[in-house]
Enzyme design. Structure first.
Site, PDB file in Angstrom:
ATOM      1  N   GLY A 257      -3.138  -2.694  -6.790  1.00  0.00           N
ATOM      2  CA  GLY A 257      -2.495  -1.435  -7.168  1.00  0.00           C
ATOM      3  C   GLY A 257      -3.209  -0.786  -8.328  1.00  0.00           C
ATOM      4  O   GLY A 257      -4.255  -1.255  -8.774  1.00  0.00           O
ATOM      5  N   ASP A 258      -2.577   0.279  -8.822  1.00  0.00           N
ATOM      6  CA  ASP A 258      -3.127   1.032  -9.956  1.00  0.00           C
ATOM      7  C   ASP A 258      -2.106   0.908 -11.088  1.00  0.00           C
ATOM      8  O   ASP A 258      -0.969   1.383 -10.958  1.00  0.00           O
ATOM      9  CB  ASP A 258      -3.298   2.501  -9.513  1.00  0.00           C
ATOM     10  CG  ASP A 258      -3.833   3.386 -10.631  1.00  0.00           C
ATOM     11  OD1 ASP A 258      -3.799   2.963 -11.811  1.00  0.00           O
ATOM     12  OD2 ASP A 258      -4.278   4.497 -10.328  1.00  0.00           O
ATOM     13  N   PHE A 259      -2.510   0.259 -12.186  1.00  0.00           N
ATOM     14  CA  PHE A 259      -1.502   0.019 -13.236  1.00  0.00           C
ATOM     15  C   PHE A 259      -1.066   1.302 -13.955  1.00  0.00           C
ATOM     16  O   PHE A 259      -0.119   1.272 -14.719  1.00  0.00           O
ATOM     17  CB  PHE A 259      -1.886  -1.103 -14.206  1.00  0.00           C
ATOM     18  CG  PHE A 259      -3.277  -1.115 -14.795  1.00  0.00           C
ATOM     19  CD1 PHE A 259      -3.893   0.032 -15.257  1.00  0.00           C
ATOM     20  CD2 PHE A 259      -3.949  -2.343 -14.950  1.00  0.00           C
ATOM     21  CE1 PHE A 259      -5.151  -0.012 -15.834  1.00  0.00           C
ATOM     22  CE2 PHE A 259      -5.228  -2.389 -15.520  1.00  0.00           C
ATOM     23  CZ  PHE A 259      -5.828  -1.226 -15.959  1.00  0.00           C
TER      24      PHE A 259
ATOM     25  N   HIS B 124      -8.883  -2.028 -24.215  1.00  0.00           N
ATOM     26  CA  HIS B 124     -10.071  -1.455 -24.889  1.00  0.00           C
ATOM     27  C   HIS B 124     -10.874  -0.537 -23.962  1.00  0.00           C
ATOM     28  O   HIS B 124     -11.740   0.195 -24.417  1.00  0.00           O
ATOM     29  CB  HIS B 124     -10.945  -2.568 -25.501  1.00  0.00           C
ATOM     30  CG  HIS B 124     -11.815  -3.305 -24.533  1.00  0.00           C
ATOM     31  ND1 HIS B 124     -12.921  -4.031 -24.926  1.00  0.00           N
ATOM     32  CD2 HIS B 124     -11.738  -3.447 -23.189  1.00  0.00           C
ATOM     33  CE1 HIS B 124     -13.496  -4.560 -23.870  1.00  0.00           C
ATOM     34  NE2 HIS B 124     -12.796  -4.238 -22.808  1.00  0.00           N
TER      35      HIS B 124
HETATM   36  C1  LIG Z   1     -12.875  -5.244 -18.621  1.00  0.00           C
HETATM   37  S1  LIG Z   1     -12.198  -5.873 -17.130  1.00  0.00           S
HETATM   38  C2  LIG Z   1     -11.282  -7.288 -17.717  1.00  0.00           C
HETATM   39  C3  LIG Z   1     -11.214  -8.401 -16.699  1.00  0.00           C
HETATM   40  C4  LIG Z   1     -10.455  -9.645 -17.161  1.00  0.00           C
HETATM   41  N1  LIG Z   1      -9.110  -9.332 -17.598  1.00  0.00           N
HETATM   42  C5  LIG Z   1     -11.184 -10.412 -18.230  1.00  0.00           C
HETATM   43  O1  LIG Z   1     -10.661 -10.605 -19.326  1.00  0.00           O
HETATM   44  O2  LIG Z   1     -12.307 -10.869 -17.983  1.00  0.00           O
HETATM   45  C6  LIG Z   1     -10.928  -4.683 -16.742  1.00  0.00           C
HETATM   46  C7  LIG Z   1     -10.230  -4.903 -15.415  1.00  0.00           C
HETATM   47  O3  LIG Z   1      -9.264  -3.860 -15.223  1.00  0.00           O
HETATM   48  C8  LIG Z   1      -9.279  -3.485 -13.861  1.00  0.00           C
HETATM   49  N2  LIG Z   1      -8.755  -2.116 -13.698  1.00  0.00           N
HETATM   50  C9  LIG Z   1      -9.339  -0.957 -14.082  1.00  0.00           C
HETATM   51  N3  LIG Z   1      -8.557   0.085 -13.780  1.00  0.00           N
HETATM   52  C10 LIG Z   1      -7.443  -0.397 -13.180  1.00  0.00           C
HETATM   53  C11 LIG Z   1      -6.246   0.211 -12.648  1.00  0.00           C
HETATM   54  N4  LIG Z   1      -6.087   1.532 -12.698  1.00  0.00           N
HETATM   55  N5  LIG Z   1      -5.306  -0.592 -12.131  1.00  0.00           N
HETATM   56  C12 LIG Z   1      -5.480  -1.944 -12.094  1.00  0.00           C
HETATM   57  N6  LIG Z   1      -6.588  -2.583 -12.593  1.00  0.00           N
HETATM   58  C13 LIG Z   1      -7.558  -1.818 -13.130  1.00  0.00           C
HETATM   59  C14 LIG Z   1     -10.745  -3.582 -13.484  1.00  0.00           C
HETATM   60  O4  LIG Z   1     -10.964  -3.622 -12.095  1.00  0.00           O
HETATM   61  C15 LIG Z   1     -11.164  -4.849 -14.215  1.00  0.00           C
HETATM   62  O5  LIG Z   1     -10.999  -5.995 -13.416  1.00  0.00           O
END
Ligand SMILES: C[S@@+](CC[C@H](N)C(=O)[O-])C[C@H]1O[C@@H](n2cnc3c(N)ncnc32)[C@H](O)[C@@H]1O
Length: 341
Positions: free
Chosen positions: A230-232, A250
């Site tokens: 989904g999209d958070f 971040h």
């Molecule tokens: C910087 S990564 C961090 C991954 C992991 N939590 C870690 O600590 O290694 C950010 C994550 O947020 C997810 N993400 C980005 N936009 C999102 C959204 N709108 N809804 C859900 N997840 C999302 C990305 O796909 C990615 O896996």
């Protein structure tokens, strides 16, 4: 690393910036990794001709390249024109416990940094002008997505391996890892506390890779987790009492972060909790690694690193109360625990 050490490195860099290894080091590492040389070498000693064949390289050019890698102490020359990785070079191979294989080979980030002056002029991430939004690009380009997920796994195991042991999980039953990537952090938490169940929440493009990957860290924990795509920013299912957000806030501006936190708040029960894992900037520490990551967020995603008061303001705006900040030992990261009450 403290400020005097950084000043020494910067001065040495400036001395060496012309025609030297430091001028080309990031590119040398990125290209060495792009060709897969460290993984092709592994633990073996390989004749240069054979390595050229396996990597699909022009042999005389590869021989000159390897001479450079030997000067950087990344490979060692053996008799009969063969090479092997040194102990330092091993860190470029997949599978080394402190591998930087994917951290030094993000091609799209390197291209975006070439246009970083635009960020300073416009306040917009330079990444957007080349590729569009960071996560849209990763969603649409399978190669970039895979490389990014592997970088995230490598980074989490190197930068916050002790996260599971600093949190008291007693008050939790189901942990949802929001933006949990390939599930490596959630797997570490579930392995740490056998009572817990987990939900891996991420974009559809990520979940479709992570949830069906037999090599995923979660695959050894059948029955203890589920995946949710989904999209958070739109909706977070109400299926957990604890939300984990590691290196997620971040990536986003203050406005976007508050929107995400509000969705988290709506989906948690009143006695639930939110655990945020981030580099936390401190006014007194002018050499905190969060400063460099902050520049990376500015150029790549449009996000930022934050101090405790800045996190506190975001949490309040979304209805949370900051309960405590727990520094993770041997790490520059901390856990910020918040209550929806
Ligand atoms: C910087 S990564 C961090 C991954 C992991 N939590 C870690 O600590 O290694 C950010 C994550 O947020 C997810 N993400 C980005 N936009 C999102 C959204 N709108 N809804 C859900 N997840 C999302 C990305 O796909 C990615 O896996």
């Amino acid at each position: 690393m403290n400020s005097p050490q950084i000043a020494t490195i910067v001065n040495e860099y400036l001395e060496l910036a012309d025609d030297s290894c430091v001028a080309i080091l990031p590119d040398v590492l990125r290209v060495t990794n792009a060709l897969g040389l460290p993984d092709l070498l592994g633990d073996a000693t390989v004749p240069v001709g054979e390595l050229a064949c396996r990597a699909g390289c022009h042999e005389p050019s590869l021989r000159r390249w390897l001479r450079g890698l030997a000067a950087l102490d990344l490979v060692h020359y053996e008799p009969d024109d063969a090479v092997r990785l040194t102990a330092t070079g091993q860190r470029l191979a997949v599978g080394h416990p402190r591998s930087v294989r994917f951290s030094t080979s993000q091609h799209d980030s390197a291209v975006a940094w070439l246009g970083a002056e635009d960020t300073l002029r416009t306040g917009q991430p330079a990444f957007n002008s080349v590729y569009g939004h960071f996560f849209d690009h990763k969603s649409c380009d399978p190669k970039a997505r895979q490389a990014f997920l592997r970088r995230m796994r490598e980074r989490a195991s190197r930068l916050y391996p002790r996260l599971p042991s600093v949190v008291d999980w007693c008050g939790s039953r189901v942990v949802m890892d929001l933006g949990g990537g390939d599930g490596s952090v959630l797997a570490a938490v579930l392995r740490h506390d056998q009572r817990l169940r987990g939900v891996l929440f991420d974009l559809f493009s990520v979940i479709s890779l992570a949830a069906h990957d037999p090599a995923s860290p979660l695959s050894s924990l059948p029955g203890r987790w589920s995946a949710s795509a989904g999209d958070f920013f739109v909706d977070i299912p109400a299926s957990a009492d604890t939300h984990l957000m590691c290196s997620v806030l971040h990536d986003w501006s203050d406005e976007e972060s508050v929107q995400l936190l509000r969705n988290s708040h709506r989906s948690l029960p009143p006695d639930g909790r939110l655990l945020i894992v981030e580099l936390v900037l401190s006014d007194g520490d002018g050499s905190h690694p969060g400063i460099w990551s902050d520049l990376g967020m500015m150029v790549l995603t449009g996000g930022r690193e934050r101090s405790v008061p800045e996190f506190d303001a975001l949490l309040r705006a979304a209805g949370f109360t900051l309960v405590k900040v727990i520094p993770i030992p041997d790490s520059d990261f901390s856990v910020l625990e918040a209550s929806p009450a």
